[in-house]
Scaffold this motif. Structure first.
Motif, PDB file in Angstrom:
ATOM      1  N   HIS A 177       0.848  -1.195   0.000  1.00  0.00           N
ATOM      2  CA  HIS A 177       0.000   0.000   0.000  1.00  0.00           C
ATOM      3  C   HIS A 177       0.883   1.244   0.000  1.00  0.00           C
ATOM      4  N   ILE A 178       0.269   2.404  -0.226  1.00  0.00           N
ATOM      5  CA  ILE A 178       1.007   3.648  -0.401  1.00  0.00           C
ATOM      6  C   ILE A 178       1.737   4.059   0.881  1.00  0.00           C
ATOM      7  N   ALA A 179       1.120   3.814   2.046  1.00  0.00           N
ATOM      8  CA  ALA A 179       1.782   4.201   3.290  1.00  0.00           C
ATOM      9  C   ALA A 179       3.082   3.435   3.478  1.00  0.00           C
ATOM     10  N   ALA A 180       3.041   2.125   3.229  1.00  0.00           N
ATOM     11  CA  ALA A 180       4.262   1.324   3.348  1.00  0.00           C
ATOM     12  C   ALA A 180       5.318   1.794   2.364  1.00  0.00           C
ATOM     13  N   THR A 185      12.339   2.659   3.623  1.00  0.00           N
ATOM     14  CA  THR A 185      13.634   3.213   3.222  1.00  0.00           C
ATOM     15  C   THR A 185      14.045   2.726   1.845  1.00  0.00           C
ATOM     16  N   LYS A 186      13.304   1.739   1.310  1.00  0.00           N
ATOM     17  CA  LYS A 186      13.567   1.267  -0.052  1.00  0.00           C
ATOM     18  C   LYS A 186      13.056   2.297  -1.049  1.00  0.00           C
ATOM     19  N   LYS A 223      10.297   9.506  -4.923  1.00  0.00           N
ATOM     20  CA  LYS A 223      10.039   8.068  -4.924  1.00  0.00           C
ATOM     21  C   LYS A 223       9.628   7.595  -6.321  1.00  0.00           C
ATOM     22  N   ILE A 224       8.768   8.365  -6.981  1.00  0.00           N
ATOM     23  CA  ILE A 224       8.333   8.007  -8.329  1.00  0.00           C
ATOM     24  C   ILE A 224       9.519   8.023  -9.292  1.00  0.00           C
TER      25      ILE A 224
END
Length: 373
Positions: A177-180, A185-186, A223-224
């Motif tokens: 999910h988005i929160a994870a 840190t990945k 992140k994207i």
């Protein structure tokens, strides 16, 4: 690349034709001939802007009239006509602007080196943004564009509609999910993406743990970028909750395009003014912001007053010809997972969603030729 504004696009035998204005005058599945009237002609492959001859294997057939003429020869022939039996399509092109080979079936077909990130936002709730977002994504997917939807709305509406049947199993075993994804840190978002229940659309779903995330301005954008999603998707659509705080700044900062629905009511006017101010002051993304009319009822004098008010205040920001009707068919398509068909009862909705998809993709998505979505 995306088709330039004002240009139509057609895909024939593995080639994408970008054409100037309304130049596709005939397209049917009953003919076995390909006809092409060429008056303005250029070819671009990669960074090569001018190609003097047209190898036959680029377009899948070998008419001598094309193969033996140089670019200059074609330019000098007013209405040079070539014909060749190639299958099931007939196309007449008055002005041929660009030719690009389509990528293979395993890759994206949107002709762009840059994936587009679209954030859908509204300060006011109840505008119908998530319903329109879903139909927009379905129309883009049906036109062959691979998409990822990111659900940042804690109300979970997007996830509840598009989640796969085995979501509980995925949640327990893989914690996707988005929160994870944001807390990890990945760097790779791909580890947290799941397929939706609609072909061509993947989902980065919502989760209550989103409240634990420290929403720094460029967190989502970075992140994207580092996840290499541009190699996998033609577009990303981000759904945001109907309010405004650090999460929204993060989502807007990641966007190439920000879109908001307009409901024709006085209560929508001031929230849009506030959003415009916030985008300018907090993100510098005001130039990326566009609006569209939603829940449009049959014409009335009062409704026209609202059109005039919004058109005057937000001149140049409102997508032309995009007026999503207020119809039960939207609820049917979302709640009952019905498709937007080609019947008369879907005509206005289908036309409006395709117009929005065309504006977002910057290429024509024709409601008459697209499949049900």
């Amino acid at each position: 690349m995306l088709a330039p504004a004002g240009h139509a696009c057609a895909k024939i035998h593995g080639i994408t034709f970008y054409t100037l204005k309304s130049c596709i005058s005939a397209l049917s599945c009953r003919s076995t001939a390909f006809f092409c009237n060429i008056q303005v002609f250029s070819v671009q492959i990669g960074n090569v802007a001018a190609v003097r001859t047209l190898p036959a294997n680029w377009i899948g057939f070998t008419p001598p009239a094309v193969r033996s003429h140089t670019q200059q020869d074609l330019l000098s022939q007013d209405g040079a006509k070539v014909a060749r039996h190639v299958g099931y399509l007939e196309l007449e092109v008055r002005f041929l602007l660009l030719l690009y080979p389509v990528r293979d079936k395993t890759s994206s077909i949107l002709e762009t080196d840059k994936m587009k990130i679209i954030t859908v936002g509204s300060i006011k709730g109840g505008t119908g943004k998530t319903s329109v977002l879903i139909l927009l994504a379905r129309a883009l997917a049906k036109s062959g564009r691979k998409g990822l939807l990111i659900d940042l709305d804690i109300n979970d509406s997007l996830t509840s509609v598009l989640k796969p049947k085995n979501l509980n199993e995925i949640d327990v075993l893989e914690n996707k999910h988005i929160a994870a994804a944001l807390l990890s840190t990945k760097d790779d978002f791909a580890d947290y993406i799941i397929p939706s229940n609609y072909p061509g659309i993947d989902l980065l779903r919502n989760h209550l743990q989103l409240s634990r995330v420290n929403f720094t301005q460029n967190l989502l954008k970075n992140k994207i970028t580092v996840s290499g999603l541009a190699d996998k998707y033609d577009y990303i659509i981000i759904d945001t909750p109907a309010t405004y705080y650090a999460l929204h700044i993060m989502a807007y900062q990641a966007a190439d395009l920000i879109i908001s629905p307009i409901n024709l009511a006085k209560f929508d006017y001031h929230p849009l003014q506030q959003l415009a101010f916030n985008l300018k002051e907090d993100t510098g993304k005001l130039d990326c912001w566009r609006l569209f009319y939603n829940r449009v009822k049959p014409e009335s004098e009062k409704q026209q007053d609202y059109f005039d008010m919004f058109d005057q205040k937000f001149s140049g920001r409102i997508f032309p010809n995009v007026k999503i009707p207020d119809t039960q068919k939207i609820r049917d398509c979302i709640d009952r997972k019905m498709l937007v068909g080609k019947g008369k009862e879907y005509a206005k909705l289908r036309t409006a969603i395709c117009a929005l998809a065309s504006a977002v993709a910057e290429t024509e998505i024709n409601p008459e030729t697209e499949e049900n979505f």
